[in-house]
Design a protein around this motif. Structure first.
Motif, PDB file in Angstrom:
ATOM      1  N   PHE A  35       3.212  10.560  -8.848  1.00 32.61           N
ATOM      2  CA  PHE A  35       4.543   9.955  -8.913  1.00 32.61           C
ATOM      3  C   PHE A  35       5.339  10.638 -10.014  1.00 32.61           C
ATOM      4  N   GLN A  36       6.580  10.967  -9.685  1.00 34.46           N
ATOM      5  CA  GLN A  36       7.513  11.493 -10.667  1.00 34.46           C
ATOM      6  C   GLN A  36       8.870  10.854 -10.434  1.00 34.46           C
ATOM      7  N   ASP A  37       9.435  10.238 -11.458  1.00 32.69           N
ATOM      8  CA  ASP A  37      10.726   9.552 -11.333  1.00 32.69           C
ATOM      9  C   ASP A  37      10.711   8.562 -10.170  1.00 32.69           C
ATOM     10  N   TYR A  38       9.643   7.823 -10.075  1.00 35.00           N
ATOM     11  CA  TYR A  38       9.443   6.783  -9.049  1.00 35.00           C
ATOM     12  C   TYR A  38       9.207   7.355  -7.650  1.00 35.00           C
ATOM     13  N   LYS A  39       9.232   8.650  -7.496  1.00 38.20           N
ATOM     14  CA  LYS A  39       9.068   9.265  -6.178  1.00 38.20           C
ATOM     15  C   LYS A  39       7.598   9.605  -5.945  1.00 38.20           C
ATOM     16  N   LEU A  40       7.150   9.365  -4.716  1.00 38.98           N
ATOM     17  CA  LEU A  40       5.764   9.618  -4.331  1.00 38.98           C
ATOM     18  C   LEU A  40       5.651  10.983  -3.657  1.00 38.98           C
ATOM     19  N   TYR A  41       4.733  11.795  -4.180  1.00 36.40           N
ATOM     20  CA  TYR A  41       4.459  13.112  -3.602  1.00 36.40           C
ATOM     21  C   TYR A  41       3.003  13.165  -3.153  1.00 36.40           C
ATOM     22  N   LEU A  42       2.775  13.726  -1.972  1.00 31.68           N
ATOM     23  CA  LEU A  42       1.427  13.958  -1.472  1.00 31.68           C
ATOM     24  C   LEU A  42       1.154  15.461  -1.430  1.00 31.68           C
ATOM     25  N   PHE A  43      -0.087  15.807  -1.667  1.00 34.10           N
ATOM     26  CA  PHE A  43      -0.447  17.225  -1.610  1.00 34.10           C
ATOM     27  C   PHE A  43      -0.822  17.582  -0.175  1.00 34.10           C
ATOM     28  N   ASP A  64       7.576  17.124   0.033  1.00 34.52           N
ATOM     29  CA  ASP A  64       8.802  16.515  -0.463  1.00 34.52           C
ATOM     30  C   ASP A  64       8.522  15.045  -0.740  1.00 34.52           C
ATOM     31  N   PRO A  65       9.340  14.388  -1.548  1.00 34.41           N
ATOM     32  CA  PRO A  65       9.116  12.960  -1.809  1.00 34.41           C
ATOM     33  C   PRO A  65       9.071  12.171  -0.501  1.00 34.41           C
ATOM     34  N   LEU A  66       8.100  11.284  -0.394  1.00 33.91           N
ATOM     35  CA  LEU A  66       7.986  10.475   0.818  1.00 33.91           C
ATOM     36  C   LEU A  66       9.095   9.430   0.865  1.00 33.91           C
ATOM     37  N   PRO A  67       9.722   9.244   2.023  1.00 33.22           N
ATOM     38  CA  PRO A  67      10.718   8.171   2.146  1.00 33.22           C
ATOM     39  C   PRO A  67      10.059   6.818   1.899  1.00 33.22           C
ATOM     40  N   MET A  68      10.771   5.941   1.226  1.00 29.73           N
ATOM     41  CA  MET A  68      10.307   4.576   1.002  1.00 29.73           C
ATOM     42  C   MET A  68      11.358   3.632   1.589  1.00 29.73           C
ATOM     43  N   PRO A  69      11.155   3.198   2.833  1.00 23.41           N
ATOM     44  CA  PRO A  69      12.181   2.404   3.540  1.00 23.41           C
ATOM     45  C   PRO A  69      12.171   0.931   3.150  1.00 23.41           C
ATOM     46  N   PHE A  70      12.230   0.666   1.845  1.00 23.08           N
ATOM     47  CA  PHE A  70      12.297  -0.710   1.359  1.00 23.08           C
ATOM     48  C   PHE A  70      12.918  -0.685  -0.030  1.00 23.08           C
ATOM     49  N   LEU A  97       0.841  -1.197   0.000  1.00 21.87           N
ATOM     50  CA  LEU A  97       0.000   0.000   0.000  1.00 21.87           C
ATOM     51  C   LEU A  97       0.881   1.254   0.000  1.00 21.87           C
ATOM     52  N   LEU A  98       0.675   2.109  -1.000  1.00 22.03           N
ATOM     53  CA  LEU A  98       1.460   3.337  -1.113  1.00 22.03           C
ATOM     54  C   LEU A  98       0.659   4.591  -0.789  1.00 22.03           C
ATOM     55  N   VAL A  99      -0.605   4.611  -1.189  1.00 16.07           N
ATOM     56  CA  VAL A  99      -1.416   5.818  -1.002  1.00 16.07           C
ATOM     57  C   VAL A  99      -2.724   5.452  -0.314  1.00 16.07           C
ATOM     58  N   LEU A 100      -3.100   6.247   0.681  1.00 16.76           N
ATOM     59  CA  LEU A 100      -4.264   5.971   1.516  1.00 16.76           C
ATOM     60  C   LEU A 100      -5.524   6.662   0.971  1.00 16.76           C
ATOM     61  N   SER A 160       7.271   4.861 -13.380  1.00 15.90           N
ATOM     62  CA  SER A 160       8.012   6.005 -12.854  1.00 15.90           C
ATOM     63  C   SER A 160       7.131   7.241 -12.727  1.00 15.90           C
ATOM     64  N   PHE A 161       5.947   7.203 -13.387  1.00 10.28           N
ATOM     65  CA  PHE A 161       5.092   8.397 -13.405  1.00 10.28           C
ATOM     66  C   PHE A 161       3.628   8.004 -13.203  1.00 10.28           C
ATOM     67  N   TYR A 162       2.907   8.828 -12.433  1.00  8.52           N
ATOM     68  CA  TYR A 162       1.452   8.700 -12.321  1.00  8.52           C
ATOM     69  C   TYR A 162       0.900  10.101 -12.123  1.00  8.52           C
ATOM     70  N   GLU A 163      -0.096  10.426 -12.885  1.00 10.00           N
ATOM     71  CA  GLU A 163      -0.589  11.801 -12.895  1.00 10.00           C
ATOM     72  C   GLU A 163      -1.258  12.182 -11.580  1.00 10.00           C
ATOM     73  N   ASP A 164      -1.380  13.481 -11.383  1.00 13.18           N
ATOM     74  CA  ASP A 164      -2.037  14.058 -10.203  1.00 13.18           C
ATOM     75  C   ASP A 164      -3.430  13.438 -10.041  1.00 13.18           C
ATOM     76  N   THR A 165      -3.633  12.752  -8.911  1.00 11.05           N
ATOM     77  CA  THR A 165      -4.880  12.010  -8.688  1.00 11.05           C
ATOM     78  C   THR A 165      -5.303  12.149  -7.230  1.00 11.05           C
ATOM     79  N   THR A 166      -6.595  12.244  -7.007  1.00 10.79           N
ATOM     80  CA  THR A 166      -7.137  12.241  -5.641  1.00 10.79           C
ATOM     81  C   THR A 166      -7.987  10.991  -5.460  1.00 10.79           C
ATOM     82  N   LEU A 167      -7.669  10.217  -4.444  1.00  9.68           N
ATOM     83  CA  LEU A 167      -8.413   8.989  -4.173  1.00  9.68           C
ATOM     84  C   LEU A 167      -9.729   9.303  -3.472  1.00  9.68           C
TER      85      LEU A 167
END
Length: 218
Positions: free
Chosen positions: A115-123, A132-138, A105-108, A148-155
């Motif tokens: 996502f940009q360049d595999y990095k996850l950003y939250l608004f 800032d990009p969320l740390p991914m400790p794995f 699970l990445l986004v709640l 590597s990319f996913y457009e601006d989306t609200t769940l």
């Protein structure tokens, strides 16, 4: 041994025996509860590599919690088991042969993300800006440029965004879109060992150090 000593010994012996029996019952009950409450799962395919192994002749296995309470308490980066919409027929019934998928699970629910360049950003609505990009400790496999990319989306409040750690091969929410709550089946509790396929077609179960994936609070 004098009569007094014998009486003292007996007076101490029976409470000790009773205590040991109670401990044994509690341990046995705990093991029984653990084995009956949780369900065993096996990892298939390599979508969670390098975290989890899912080869044909050797795969990780562990225990999962299929109770709604566990699903309701899912945290970011916990690993879950789920079906995809394509696993159901037009009547909403699970198709024969449909297999559970295992993803992280990445986004709640309710979060706005990209996502940009595999990095996850939250608004951040409080600051009205992207985090800032969320740390991914794995560990993640990101060699081929997939996911590597996913457009601006609200769940929606009942949607989740899962993905495999092996971005190169995983078929997940990057491909099928966010998953509704009803598609979630279980939460991984622990990975306990490896199932190894022998030449005669039987399996050997090799116990390993238990691994847990508790998630994070951010």
């Amino acid at each position: 041994m004098t009569d007094l000593t014998k009486r003292k010994f007996k007076a101490c012996l029976w409470p000790t025996i009773y205590l040991l029996l109670m401990v044994a019952v509690c341990v046995s009950g705990s093991i029984s509860f653990h084995n009956n409450y949780y369900k065993r799962f096996y990892v298939s395919q390599d979508s969670m590599c390098p975290t989890l192994e899912g080869k044909y002749n050797q795969c990780d296995y562990g225990l999962s919690d299929h109770n709604k309470t566990a699903i309701n308490l899912l945290k970011r980066y916990q690993i879950g088991l789920m079906y995809f919409p394509s696993d159901y027929d037009s009547q909403g019934n699970l198709k024969e042969g449909a297999e559970l998928k295992i993803k992280r699970l990445l986004v709640l629910p309710g979060e706005r993300f990209k996502f940009q360049d595999y990095k996850l950003y939250l608004f951040d609505y409080n600051k009205n800006e992207w985090s800032d990009p969320l740390p991914m400790p794995f560990d993640r496999n990101t060699n081929n440029g997939n996911h590597s990319f996913y457009e601006d989306t609200t769940l929606d409040e009942n949607e989740y965004f899962f993905a495999g750690d092996n971005c190169d091969v995983s078929n997940d929410c990057f491909d099928v879109g966010p998953l509704k709550y009803d598609y979630l089946s279980a939460v991984v509790v622990e990975v306990t060992g490896k199932r190894i396929l022998n030449e005669d077609g039987s399996y050997t179960y090799k116990k390993m150090n238990k691994r847990y994936f508790p998630g994070v609070d951010y």
